[in-house]
Motif scaffolding. Structure first.
Motif, mmCIF file in Angstrom:
data_model
loop_
_atom_site.group_PDB
_atom_site.id
_atom_site.type_symbol
_atom_site.label_atom_id
_atom_site.label_comp_id
_atom_site.label_asym_id
_atom_site.label_seq_id
_atom_site.Cartn_x
_atom_site.Cartn_y
_atom_site.Cartn_z
ATOM 1 N N SER A 1 -64.131 -33.761 65.740
ATOM 2 C CA SER A 1 -63.953 -34.730 67.011
ATOM 3 C C SER A 1 -65.131 -35.738 66.852
ATOM 4 O O SER A 1 -65.994 -35.350 66.432
ATOM 5 N N PRO A 2 -64.868 -37.120 67.297
ATOM 6 C CA PRO A 2 -65.923 -37.905 67.264
ATOM 7 C C PRO A 2 -67.214 -37.627 67.964
ATOM 8 O O PRO A 2 -67.003 -36.792 69.135
ATOM 9 N N GLU A 3 -68.472 -37.881 67.339
ATOM 10 C CA GLU A 3 -69.487 -37.828 67.937
ATOM 11 C C GLU A 3 -69.997 -36.248 68.496
ATOM 12 O O GLU A 3 -70.303 -36.049 69.509
ATOM 13 N N SER A 4 -69.528 -35.565 67.552
ATOM 14 C CA SER A 4 -69.700 -34.089 67.955
ATOM 15 C C SER A 4 -70.677 -33.321 67.193
ATOM 16 O O SER A 4 -71.017 -32.232 67.425
ATOM 17 N N PHE A 5 -71.407 -33.925 66.269
ATOM 18 C CA PHE A 5 -72.649 -33.035 65.446
ATOM 19 C C PHE A 5 -73.612 -34.241 65.445
ATOM 20 O O PHE A 5 -73.753 -35.281 65.401
ATOM 21 N N ASP A 6 -74.906 -33.364 65.315
ATOM 22 C CA ASP A 6 -76.060 -33.968 65.296
ATOM 23 C C ASP A 6 -76.585 -34.260 63.856
ATOM 24 O O ASP A 6 -77.343 -34.908 63.423
ATOM 25 N N VAL A 7 -76.063 -33.137 62.947
ATOM 26 C CA VAL A 7 -76.490 -33.237 61.573
ATOM 27 C C VAL A 7 -75.283 -32.832 60.718
ATOM 28 O O VAL A 7 -74.176 -32.017 61.137
ATOM 29 N N ILE A 8 -75.000 -33.595 59.606
ATOM 30 C CA ILE A 8 -73.783 -33.335 58.905
ATOM 31 C C ILE A 8 -74.466 -33.227 57.318
ATOM 32 O O ILE A 8 -74.940 -34.203 56.703
ATOM 33 N N THR A 9 -73.973 -32.193 56.495
ATOM 34 C CA THR A 9 -74.918 -32.198 55.413
ATOM 35 C C THR A 9 -73.513 -31.717 54.464
ATOM 36 O O THR A 9 -72.415 -31.357 54.827
ATOM 37 N N MET A 10 -73.816 -32.346 53.186
ATOM 38 C CA MET A 10 -72.827 -32.382 51.896
ATOM 39 C C MET A 10 -73.562 -32.088 50.830
ATOM 40 O O MET A 10 -73.843 -33.140 50.025
ATOM 41 N N TRP A 11 -73.480 -31.068 50.345
ATOM 42 C CA TRP A 11 -74.205 -30.419 49.169
ATOM 43 C C TRP A 11 -73.072 -30.562 47.915
ATOM 44 O O TRP A 11 -72.439 -29.622 47.904
ATOM 45 N N ASP A 12 -73.163 -31.114 47.080
ATOM 46 C CA ASP A 12 -72.375 -31.159 45.861
ATOM 47 C C ASP A 12 -71.123 -31.343 46.251
ATOM 48 O O ASP A 12 -70.232 -30.444 45.753
ATOM 49 N N VAL A 13 -70.629 -32.534 47.287
ATOM 50 C CA VAL A 13 -69.332 -32.433 47.761
ATOM 51 C C VAL A 13 -68.679 -33.781 47.240
ATOM 52 O O VAL A 13 -67.524 -33.861 46.702
ATOM 53 N N ILE A 14 -69.587 -34.938 47.641
ATOM 54 C CA ILE A 14 -68.900 -36.027 47.746
ATOM 55 C C ILE A 14 -68.248 -36.466 46.230
ATOM 56 O O ILE A 14 -67.393 -37.227 46.034
ATOM 57 N N GLU A 15 -68.915 -36.007 45.043
ATOM 58 C CA GLU A 15 -68.486 -36.195 43.956
ATOM 59 C C GLU A 15 -67.048 -35.790 43.571
ATOM 60 O O GLU A 15 -66.231 -36.083 42.504
ATOM 61 N N HIS A 16 -66.703 -34.723 44.523
ATOM 62 C CA HIS A 16 -65.320 -34.058 44.272
ATOM 63 C C HIS A 16 -64.085 -34.911 45.158
ATOM 64 O O HIS A 16 -62.802 -34.542 44.948
ATOM 65 N N VAL A 17 -64.459 -35.454 45.827
ATOM 66 C CA VAL A 17 -63.389 -35.937 47.017
ATOM 67 C C VAL A 17 -62.617 -37.186 46.446
ATOM 68 O O VAL A 17 -63.313 -37.971 45.753
ATOM 69 N N PRO A 18 -61.215 -37.203 46.655
ATOM 70 C CA PRO A 18 -60.648 -38.365 45.942
ATOM 71 C C PRO A 18 -60.851 -39.775 46.736
ATOM 72 O O PRO A 18 -60.556 -40.776 45.972
ATOM 73 N N ASP A 19 -61.306 -39.707 47.925
ATOM 74 C CA ASP A 19 -61.490 -41.240 48.451
ATOM 75 C C ASP A 19 -62.629 -41.109 49.308
ATOM 76 O O ASP A 19 -62.800 -40.887 50.376
ATOM 77 N N PRO A 20 -63.761 -41.404 48.839
ATOM 78 C CA PRO A 20 -65.204 -41.155 49.192
ATOM 79 C C PRO A 20 -65.263 -42.123 50.453
ATOM 80 O O PRO A 20 -65.961 -41.912 51.402
ATOM 81 N N ARG A 21 -64.775 -43.309 50.312
ATOM 82 C CA ARG A 21 -65.083 -44.039 51.621
ATOM 83 C C ARG A 21 -64.303 -43.501 52.809
ATOM 84 O O ARG A 21 -64.989 -43.701 54.000
ATOM 85 N N ALA A 22 -63.085 -43.052 52.679
ATOM 86 C CA ALA A 22 -62.506 -42.513 53.898
ATOM 87 C C ALA A 22 -63.342 -41.256 54.184
ATOM 88 O O ALA A 22 -63.406 -41.091 55.693
ATOM 89 N N THR A 23 -63.889 -40.639 53.426
ATOM 90 C CA THR A 23 -64.598 -39.396 53.743
ATOM 91 C C THR A 23 -65.961 -39.670 54.514
ATOM 92 O O THR A 23 -66.063 -39.152 55.592
ATOM 93 N N MET A 24 -66.336 -40.837 54.043
ATOM 94 C CA MET A 24 -67.799 -41.244 54.491
ATOM 95 C C MET A 24 -67.292 -41.774 56.115
ATOM 96 O O MET A 24 -68.176 -41.602 56.943
ATOM 97 N N SER A 25 -66.191 -42.575 56.183
ATOM 98 C CA SER A 25 -66.007 -42.805 57.579
ATOM 99 C C SER A 25 -65.811 -41.681 58.570
ATOM 100 O O SER A 25 -66.148 -41.750 59.818
ATOM 101 N N GLN A 26 -65.093 -40.702 58.156
ATOM 102 C CA GLN A 26 -65.019 -39.478 59.045
ATOM 103 C C GLN A 26 -66.506 -38.770 59.455
ATOM 104 O O GLN A 26 -66.432 -38.429 60.482
ATOM 105 N N VAL A 27 -67.230 -38.765 58.356
ATOM 106 C CA VAL A 27 -68.364 -38.178 58.775
ATOM 107 C C VAL A 27 -69.049 -39.090 59.706
ATOM 108 O O VAL A 27 -69.893 -38.622 60.582
#
Ligand code: ZN
Length: 289
Positions: free
Chosen positions: A146-172
């Motif tokens: 949900s929008p504005e639901s977390f204080d911290v988001i972590t991505m350990w060794d993840v962003i290199e795997h996703v097919p659309d990093p721009r879309a993923t970062m928008s969601q984050v």
């Protein structure tokens, strides 16, 4: 799309063809050092099946994820320390993308965070749930947050795997509260080691890794999404000897060393720690404006 139409997803630079590996074509951006697979393979979460976490068939993934992560404990604690340093919000809700078996979330919970996560491999997510952690099977891109639901988001060794990093970062970005902290660790394509090794760099592993960011490419991407860059560095990791040797043998194409890996497992030497810092990874802390 022919090569002339490809542009860099981070800085709109003009990428150059670098060669192919494992049957996938790789390009790099001369302006920000983004190294990426093009065209993208049909994205399949099938890579992240049980084998990814236990067995490591054909060199993909981890030999025994929880055992291999034990030496990471100190690194994860350093990450949590940095997060706490920058964290200024009253809440302590932390979400981990690609939570695997919940090793990091368990540590974060012990540090007082209210934790949740998502993990594509049901096998690993199941282990995390067995630890009493709120880890859903799936991917972030399924609109889990949900929008504005977390204080911290972590991505350990993840962003290199996703097919659309721009879309993923928008969601984050959407899912963080204003002032919230994003923490990322990923291979660093602008590191000296990566540049010297070129496509022989052991982290160039399509189709598992699709986008390898350099510091300039991450800066561009995060700035574009509205993040304030706080800090970056190459935090050293420790690996088990088992992990180091299986990665090395796979990299060298040595298939007949199974007996040696079995010996490491049986003797317990496989769980010894090897601190390795090739400085070819980057850890970034950023804040949602
Ligand atoms: Zn670029």
């Amino acid at each position: 799309m022919n090569d002339a139409e490809i542009s860099c997803i981070c800085c709109s630079g003009k990428p150059r063809y670098r060669g192919s590996k494992h049957g996938h074509k790789l390009y790099s951006c001369p302006d920000c050092q983004l190294l990426f697979v093009h065209p993208l393979p049909d994205f399949s979460l099938q890579i992240y099946t049980d084998d990814y976490f236990a067995g490591a068939k054909e060199g993909f993934g981890y030999t025994d994820y929880d055992a291999d992560k034990e030496p990471m404990k100190d690194t994860f604690l350093v990450y949590l320390k940095r997060i706490s340093h920058y964290h200024r919000l009253p809440g302590k809700r932390l979400f981990d993308v690609g939570a695997a078996t919940g090793f990091f979330l368990n540590l974060a919970r012990a540090e007082g965070f209210d934790v949740a996560g998502v993990e594509p491999a049901d096998y690993a997510a199941g282990i995390a749930r067995g630890k009493g952690l709120d880890v859903k099977t799936g991917i972030l891109e399924q609109g889990l947050l949900s929008p504005e639901s977390f204080d911290v988001i972590t991505m350990w060794d993840v962003i290199e795997h996703v097919p659309d990093p721009r879309a993923t970062m928008s969601q984050v970005y959407e899912a963080l509260r204003p002032g919230g902290i994003l923490a990322i660790n990923t291979p660093n394509s602008s590191s000296l080691y990566a540049r010297v090794m070129g496509l022989r760099w052991h982290l160039v592993v399509p189709p598992e890794h699709l986008f390898l960011f350099g510091e300039p490419s991450l800066r561009e991407l995060l700035k574009d999404k509205g993040f304030e860059w706080l800090e970056s560095g190459a935090i050293g990791k420790s690996f088990t000897t088992q992990y180091v040797f299986s990665t090395l043998f796979h990299w060298l194409g040595i298939k007949w060393m199974t007996w040696f890996l079995n010996f490491l497992t049986r003797s317990g030497i496989g769980q010894w720690r090897m601190p390795i810092n090739l400085r070819d990874n980057i850890t970034v802390f950023a804040r949602k404006r």
